[in-house]
Motif scaffolding. Structure first.
Motif, PDB file in Angstrom:
ATOM      1  N   VAL A 292      -1.541   0.117  -5.556  1.00  0.00           N
ATOM      2  CA  VAL A 292      -2.516  -0.181  -4.508  1.00  0.00           C
ATOM      3  C   VAL A 292      -3.335   1.086  -4.236  1.00  0.00           C
ATOM      4  CG1 VAL A 292      -2.864  -0.984  -2.154  1.00  0.00           C
ATOM      5  CG2 VAL A 292      -0.965  -1.869  -3.498  1.00  0.00           C
TER       6      VAL A 292
ATOM      7  N   GLN B  43      -4.273  -3.419  -6.872  1.00  0.00           N
ATOM      8  CA  GLN B  43      -4.102  -4.330  -5.747  1.00  0.00           C
ATOM      9  C   GLN B  43      -4.707  -3.703  -4.496  1.00  0.00           C
ATOM     10  OE1 GLN B  43       0.264  -4.278  -6.551  1.00  0.00           O
ATOM     11  NE2 GLN B  43       0.166  -6.495  -6.175  1.00  0.00           N
ATOM     12  N   CYS B  44      -4.833  -4.508  -3.432  1.00  0.00           N
ATOM     13  CA  CYS B  44      -5.491  -4.035  -2.209  1.00  0.00           C
ATOM     14  C   CYS B  44      -4.659  -4.362  -0.971  1.00  0.00           C
ATOM     15  CB  CYS B  44      -6.879  -4.675  -2.048  1.00  0.00           C
ATOM     16  SG  CYS B  44      -8.013  -4.410  -3.421  1.00  0.00           S
TER      17      CYS B  44
ATOM     18  N   THR C 132      -6.788   0.723  -2.911  1.00  0.00           N
ATOM     19  CA  THR C 132      -7.900   0.375  -2.023  1.00  0.00           C
ATOM     20  C   THR C 132      -7.329  -0.273  -0.775  1.00  0.00           C
ATOM     21  OG1 THR C 132      -9.503   0.055  -3.819  1.00  0.00           O
ATOM     22  CG2 THR C 132      -9.972  -1.022  -1.732  1.00  0.00           C
TER      23      THR C 132
ATOM     24  N   VAL D 252      -3.927  -9.221  -2.848  1.00  0.00           N
ATOM     25  CA  VAL D 252      -4.192  -8.558  -1.566  1.00  0.00           C
ATOM     26  C   VAL D 252      -3.031  -8.810  -0.620  1.00  0.00           C
ATOM     27  CG1 VAL D 252      -5.687  -8.497   0.465  1.00  0.00           C
ATOM     28  CG2 VAL D 252      -6.704  -8.725  -1.806  1.00  0.00           C
TER      29      VAL D 252
ATOM     30  N   TYR E  33      -5.341  -5.283   3.095  1.00  0.00           N
ATOM     31  CA  TYR E  33      -6.350  -5.659   4.086  1.00  0.00           C
ATOM     32  C   TYR E  33      -5.635  -5.726   5.432  1.00  0.00           C
ATOM     33  CZ  TYR E  33     -10.597  -7.746   6.002  1.00  0.00           C
ATOM     34  OH  TYR E  33     -11.753  -7.963   6.729  1.00  0.00           O
TER      35      TYR E  33
ATOM     36  N   GLU F 217     -11.354  -3.055  -7.505  1.00  0.00           N
ATOM     37  CA  GLU F 217      -9.944  -2.680  -7.623  1.00  0.00           C
ATOM     38  C   GLU F 217      -9.206  -3.612  -8.577  1.00  0.00           C
ATOM     39  OE1 GLU F 217      -6.853  -0.523  -7.611  1.00  0.00           O
ATOM     40  OE2 GLU F 217      -8.456   0.082  -6.230  1.00  0.00           O
TER      41      GLU F 217
ATOM     42  N   VAL G 105      -2.580   4.444   0.470  1.00  0.00           N
ATOM     43  CA  VAL G 105      -3.197   4.409  -0.852  1.00  0.00           C
ATOM     44  C   VAL G 105      -3.338   5.829  -1.370  1.00  0.00           C
ATOM     45  CG1 VAL G 105      -4.420   2.263  -0.394  1.00  0.00           C
ATOM     46  CG2 VAL G 105      -5.532   4.442   0.122  1.00  0.00           C
TER      47      VAL G 105
ATOM     48  N   ILE H 150     -12.932  -5.205  -3.407  1.00  0.00           N
ATOM     49  CA  ILE H 150     -11.759  -5.907  -3.949  1.00  0.00           C
ATOM     50  C   ILE H 150     -11.939  -6.174  -5.446  1.00  0.00           C
ATOM     51  CG2 ILE H 150     -10.439  -8.052  -3.865  1.00  0.00           C
ATOM     52  CD1 ILE H 150     -10.925  -8.147  -0.869  1.00  0.00           C
TER      53      ILE H 150
END
Length: 607
Positions: free
Chosen positions: A542, A473-474, A544, A526, A476, A467, A565, A464
C-alpha cells in the motif's frame, strides 16, 4: 550634505546599539535616517493552506518544488540548541521581546565600518571636486548621495555589507533579527489549541517581563512536584536482568530479518544498559518516526524480560495495533516457547476467554500479554510483572495514565512514540526521563509526497488507478463510520468494479482485524476505514492513502495516517482532501499547512 550624513550616521549608531542590546534591529529606529535604504517587501511564501487553496483551487506540494510549496523553511538555532524550521506566518518567541510573527527574510545593509565610512567620505569629496571642476549640477550630485537606490562612488550602497535578517512583527513595531542572533528565538508553542493565533507582544513596556516572571513561578512549582515524583522512583530498586541470559537475547536478535540502522543499535544498547546493569527500574522513551524500527527495540526488551523469569506486557491504544503486535510476537517468539496471549475489547472478565486469560496472568502461566486498555482494568493482577511497553503513549488519557502509575511502580517501562506529547517530550529532553531517538530511516525509504486539495472525484480516480496500475493497493480514510456508505459509493463511481474492504471500530469482535488481514493478503484494492488503521498497519504493497475531510483530523492522527504508506522502496503518495475551504478553521489550517510542509523523513519532531 553634511547634515544628511550626520543624520544617517546617528540613525545607524542607534540601530547598532539596539542590535547589541536586544539582538535585533528595530525598523522604526532604523528608519530615522533618511539616507538609509528602505525595507524590502518580505516574502510571504505560499501562505497558509486556506490561502493556497482559495488562490489556486489545488495545492500539490513536493518538498523539493519551490513553485508549489513554501520551501524547506528557515532553520534557526534556538536557545535549547535544537534546530527548528520556521515559515512565514509562524509565531516566534524572542527572549527579550516576547511573541511575534515571522514575516519573511530580508536583505539589509550593515552599518559601515570606520574605514568604509572614511572611504565613502573621501569618495564624496572627490566627486564634489570633480563636479565643480566640470561645472556639473552639485544639487543633483548631493541628492544622489542620499538616494538609497543610487549606486556609485560616495553613495550609501558603496559601503557596508548586505546581511540576511528575519522580519518579525510585534503589536507595536517590527524587529529585524540577524541570522547570527537567531539563538534568541524559539517557535511559539501553546498548551491550548495549537491553531489559535496568540496575541502579539509589545516591544515597549514590561508586560512580557511580568509574563515571564509568572511563568517562572509556575514552572518552579511544577518542577518541584515532578522532581519529587521521579526522586521517589530513583529510590526504588529491582533485581536487574542476569547478564548470563544475554546469550539467548543475542540469539533472538539474529532472527531479525533486516540489518539494524545505526540508531537502532544505539537503542538496543541503551535498553540493555537499563535492564541489565542498573538497579533502578527503567523509564525510557524511544522516539522515532513511523516505520523507523521502534517495534524491534520493544520485542528484544520483552524477550529479555521473559528469559529472566518475569512477565511482560505490551500496551497498545487500538485493537488493530494490538493484533499487529501480537502477530509479530507469535512470529518471533512462539517457536521459542514463549507463552503469550492477546487481551482486547470483547475479552471482558465475564467472558469465558477473558476469564481464562486473566487467571493465567494471575497464576504466572502467561509470560507475555499483548493488549489494549483492557490491560489496565482492575481485574488484571499480574503474578510478577517485570516490563511494561507502552506504544503510542499520546493516545492514552489521564485516567489510564494514573492507572499506569500504579502498575509501573518498581517495573521497567519502555515507551514508544513517533509524535510524543509535549509534556512527555519535555520531560525527556530535560533529563527527567531517559530518551533514545531513532533518526536514521531504513535503507531506500523515500519521503511521502503530500497533496492537499479540495475534494475532487477526478483526483481520486487518477490516484487509485495509478496505484493499481503498478500492482499496489490503497487506503481510503473517513472520519466517521456514518460516512462509509457514501464514501463506498463515491469510490465505485470513480472506479467501477473496485474491490473494497471495510474496517472500523464497531464491527464485531475481531472483524476489523480479520478484514485488515484479508486486505494485506491481497483480497482487495482499497481498504475503506476509519482511524482504526492509524497505528500498527504495515502493508508494504500500500503506497497511496486518501484521507477524506482531512481538516477534521488532529495533527498526530494525520501524521500517523500518512505513515501507513511509504514502507517500501516505492514512491508513496498521501492525498488530504478538504471539503469546505471557506469554513476551514484556523486550527485545521495550521495542521494542514504543517502536513504540506513537513514531508521529509524523520519529521515527527517538527510535527
Amino acid at each position: 550634505a553634511n547634515a544628511a550624513e550626520t543624520a544617517a550616521d546617528d540613525a545607524l549608531a542607534e540601530a547598532e546599539d539596539a542590535a547589541e542590546a536586544g539582538g535585533v534591529v528595530i525598523e522604526e529606529v532604523r528608519a530615522i535616517g533618511s539616507g538609509l535604504p528602505p525595507p524590502q517587501t518580505a516574502s510571504a511564501g505560499g501562505g497558509r493552506i486556506k490561502q493556497r487553496l482559495e488562490r489556486r483551487g489545488v495545492a500539490d506540494y513536493d518538498a523539493v518544488d519551490a513553485e508549489t510549496s513554501r520551501g524547506q523553511g528557515v532553520p534557526i538555532g534556538t536557545a535549547g540548541s535544537w534546530r527548528v524550521k520556521i515559515f512565514p506566518g509562524d509565531y516566534l518567541v524572542h527572549q527579550k521581546y516576547g511573541i511575534g510573527r515571522f514575516e519573511g527574510l530580508l536583505a539589509k545593509r550593515k552599518k559601515p565600518t570606520a574605514e568604509e565610512y572614511d572611504r565613502m567620505m573621501n569618495e564624496r569629496q572627490a566627486e564634489i571636486a570633480r563636479a565643480r571642476k566640470e561645472g556639473a549640477n552639485l544639487s543633483e550630485l548631493l541628492d544622489a548621495f542620499e538616494d538609497p537606490d543610487a549606486t556609485g562612488p560616495g553613495t550609501l550602497n558603496s559601503v557596508g555589507t548586505m546581511v540576511t535578517v528575519l522580519e518579525v512583527t510585534y503589536a507595536d513595531g517590527t524587529l529585524h533579527v540577524p541570522m547570527d542572533k537567531t539563538f534568541r528565538l524559539g517557535r511559539y508553542r501553546s498548551a491550548a489549541d495549537a491553531g489559535t493565533a496568540p496575541k502579539l507582544s509589545k516591544m515597549v513596556g514590561d508586560t512580557w517581563r511580568k509574563q515571564l516572571q509568572k511563568a517562572a513561578a509556575s514552572t518552579r512549582e511544577t518542577a518541584q512536584e515532578v522532581l519529587a515524583l521521579y526522586a521517589t522512583r530513583e529510590t526504588l530498586a529491582r533485581t536487574p536482568c542476569a547478564p548470563a541470559k544475554e546469550g539467548k537475547v543475542d540469539a533472538f536478535s539474529e532472527t531479525f530479518p533486516y540489518q539494524p540502522t545505526t540508531d537502532q543499535v544505539k537503542c538496543f544498547q541503551a535498553v540493555e544498559q537499563d535492564m541489565v546493569w542498573r538497579p533502578r527500574p527503567m523509564d525510557r522513551l524511544v522516539c522515532g518516526d513511523v516505520g523507523f524500527g521502534k517495534t524491534e527495540v520493544a520485542l528484544r526488551a520483552l524477550y529479555r524480560c521473559v528469559q529472566n523469569g518475569r512477565q511482560a506486557a505490551l500496551l497498545a491504544p487500538t485493537g488493530v495495533l494490538a493484533a499487529q503486535h501480537f502477530k509479530n510476537v507469535l512470529a518471533r517468539m512462539d517457536s521459542l516457547g514463549v507463552k503469550s496471549a492477546l487481551l482486547r475489547g470483547g475479552t471482558h472478565r465475564n467472558s469465558k476467554g477473558g476469564k481464562e486469560i486473566r487467571e493465567r496472568i494471575q497464576k504466572g502461566e502467561l509470560q507475555l500479554c499483548v493488549g489494549t486498555h483492557a490491560l489496565l482494568g482492575q481485574s488484571i493482577q499480574f503474578h510478577n510483572l517485570g516490563l511494561l511497553v507502552i506504544d503510542e503513549e499520546q493516545r492514552f488519557g489521564v485516567k489510564q495514565k494514573e492507572r499506569l502509575k500504579m502498575i509501573c511502580e518498581g517495573v521497567d517501562v519502555l515507551t514508544l512514540s513517533a509524535t510524543p506529547i509535549p509534556r512527555t517530550l519535555q520531560m525527556s529532553l530535560s533529563g527527567l526521563r531517559d530518551t533514545s531517538t531513532i533518526r536514521t530511516p531504513p535503507p531506500m525509504r523515500q519521503p511521502v509526497k503530500t497533496v492537499v486539495e479540495r475534494y475532487n472525484p477526478d483526483t481520486v480516480s487518477r490516484a487509485i488507478r495509478a496505484e493499481l496500475a503498478r500492482g499496489g493497493q490503497c487506503f481510503y480514510v473517513v472520519p466517521r463510520i456514518s460516512m462509509m456508505d457514501d464514501a463506498e459509493q463515491n469510490l465505485l463511481d470513480c472506479v467501477p468494479d473496485l474491490r473494497i474492504v471495510k474496517a472500523h471500530g464497531r464491527m464485531g469482535r475481531g472483524a476489523a482485524e480479520e478484514n485488515v488481514a484479508r486486505f494485506a493478503a491481497g483480497e482487495g484494492d482499497v481498504l475503506l476505514a476509519t482511524t482504526v488503521i492509524e497505528n500498527g498497519i504495515d502493508i508494504p504493497s500500500v503506497n497511496t492513502i486518501l484521507v477524506d475531510h482531512a481538516n477534521t483530523f488532529g495533527m498526530s492522527t494525520l501524521y500517523q495516517l500518512r505513515g501507513r504508506v511509504g514502507r517500501s522502496n516505492l514512491q508513496a503518495y498521501a492525498y488530504l482532501f478538504v471539503s469546505d475551504v471557506e469554513g476551514l478553521t484556523e486550527g485545521a489550517d495550521a495542521r494542514l499547512t504543517a502536513m504540506a510542509d513537513l514531508t521529509e523523513l524523520g519529521a515527527g519532531f517538527d510535527v
